[in-house]
Design a protein around this motif. Sequence first.
Motif, PDB file in Angstrom:
ATOM      1  N   LYS A   1      21.168 -32.351 -16.975  1.00  0.00           N
ATOM      2  CA  LYS A   1      22.359 -32.261 -17.812  1.00  0.00           C
ATOM      3  C   LYS A   1      22.063 -32.602 -19.272  1.00  0.00           C
ATOM      4  O   LYS A   1      22.937 -32.509 -20.116  1.00  0.00           O
ATOM      5  N   ALA A   2      20.819 -32.983 -19.573  1.00  0.00           N
ATOM      6  CA  ALA A   2      20.450 -33.395 -20.928  1.00  0.00           C
ATOM      7  C   ALA A   2      20.631 -32.250 -21.921  1.00  0.00           C
ATOM      8  O   ALA A   2      20.488 -31.072 -21.578  1.00  0.00           O
ATOM      9  N   GLU A   3      20.909 -32.604 -23.153  1.00  0.00           N
ATOM     10  CA  GLU A   3      21.182 -31.632 -24.204  1.00  0.00           C
ATOM     11  C   GLU A   3      20.009 -30.690 -24.441  1.00  0.00           C
ATOM     12  O   GLU A   3      20.198 -29.527 -24.812  1.00  0.00           O
ATOM     13  N   ILE A   4      18.791 -31.158 -24.201  1.00  0.00           N
ATOM     14  CA  ILE A   4      17.611 -30.338 -24.463  1.00  0.00           C
ATOM     15  C   ILE A   4      17.602 -29.061 -23.621  1.00  0.00           C
ATOM     16  O   ILE A   4      16.990 -28.060 -23.993  1.00  0.00           O
ATOM     17  N   PHE A   5      18.320 -29.061 -22.478  1.00  0.00           N
ATOM     18  CA  PHE A   5      18.352 -27.887 -21.607  1.00  0.00           C
ATOM     19  C   PHE A   5      19.545 -26.967 -21.883  1.00  0.00           C
ATOM     20  O   PHE A   5      19.678 -25.931 -21.232  1.00  0.00           O
ATOM     21  N   ALA A   6      20.381 -27.340 -22.833  1.00  0.00           N
ATOM     22  CA  ALA A   6      21.547 -26.519 -23.154  1.00  0.00           C
ATOM     23  C   ALA A   6      21.095 -25.151 -23.676  1.00  0.00           C
ATOM     24  O   ALA A   6      20.183 -25.048 -24.494  1.00  0.00           O
ATOM     25  N   GLY A   7      21.709 -24.123 -23.184  1.00  0.00           N
ATOM     26  CA  GLY A   7      21.391 -22.772 -23.640  1.00  0.00           C
ATOM     27  C   GLY A   7      20.230 -22.121 -22.919  1.00  0.00           C
ATOM     28  O   GLY A   7      19.870 -20.981 -23.231  1.00  0.00           O
TER      29      GLY A   7
END
Length: 311
Positions: free
Chosen positions: A206-212
Motif C-alpha cells: 500500500k506504500a506510495e512508491i507503488f502508486a500508479g
Amino acid sequence: MICTITLNPSVDIRYEMDRFLPDQVNRVNRVSKTAGGKGLNVARVLRQLGEDVAASGFLGGSLGHFIRSELSRLGIHNGFVSIKGNTRNCIAIIHEGKQTEILESGPLVSKSESDQFLKWFSEFVPLVKVVTLSGSLPKGLAKDYYGKLIETANGIPVLLDTNGELLKSTLAKANKPFLIKPNQDELADLLGGKPEKEEQIINALKAEIFAGIPWVVVTLGADGAIVKHGHACYRARMPRVDVKNPVGSGDSVLAGFAAGFARGLVEEKLVRFGLAMGVLNAMEEKTGYINTGKLTWCMQQMIVENLTMTI
C-alpha cells in the motif's frame, strides 16, 4: 511481438566440479556456455512458449558474436546494438552443493552508442505488444536510462525487473512501469525494512512508491508469491516439486507475465500462468528453460487466493 531488453548481457559459463580448491589447480567435470543475462533468460522462455520475441541491448567483441549466433539458433530476433567494448563473461562454479560466482562488470557504453540504442528503441517499440527490462546497467549509462525507455514506450506495457537504487530511481519517475517483480529482499530495499509475514507484505504494497504501477509481483521463492493488481491482491502457493536449478526462475516468471499480457490473459488466470513459469524453470537443470508439457498441471496444482485490499 514481445521485446526483451538486456543492456548488460553476458556469456554465462558454468563449471561443474567435485571440489573447488582455492590456490590449486582445479579440473572441470562439465562445462556449458550460454547466452546470458536476465533478459535473455526471459527471451528463451518466451520462445519455448511459442511467442514471437526480439532481444536487444548492447553487444561487442567475440562474445557478442557468440550471443548473436545463439539468438539465431533459437529463433529470437536480434535487435542488439553493436558497441566498441567487449561483452562480459559471468562464471558460475558448481561444487559440493554450492555455487561460487565470478561476474565481470561489463563494457563501457559511450554517449553515441547510448543515443543509438534510444533511437533504435523509439523506432522499434511501436511494433511490439510488451517490453521487458531486466538486470543492471552497463557502465556509461545514467541511472535514469530505464526511465527514458519507459517514457519512450509511450503506453506500451513495460515489465521491469531490477533492484537497488536503479529500481528506486526508476519508480520515482512520472512514467511508471506496468509491472515490477521484486523478491522479498528487494522489497525490503525499497521500503527500508523487511516485511516478513504475509500481512506485512500486503500492507507494504500500500506504500506510495507503488502508486500508479498496475502490477506488483512479490516473489517468495518456494513459498510462492503475493501479487497486487489495483485493489486486488492474490496469494499464490506453488506445488511442491523436485527443484533441480532455481536460477532464472524470476526471469521465467517475467516471461510468463509478458506472454500472458500479450495473449490477453487477465486476473487469476494470468497470475497462475505467469507464476507457473518459475516453477517449471526450477524443475529443469538448464537456466531459462521450461517443459511446456507440464504447464497445465502446474497451473492446476497452484493454490491462488484472491484477497481484498483497501489502498
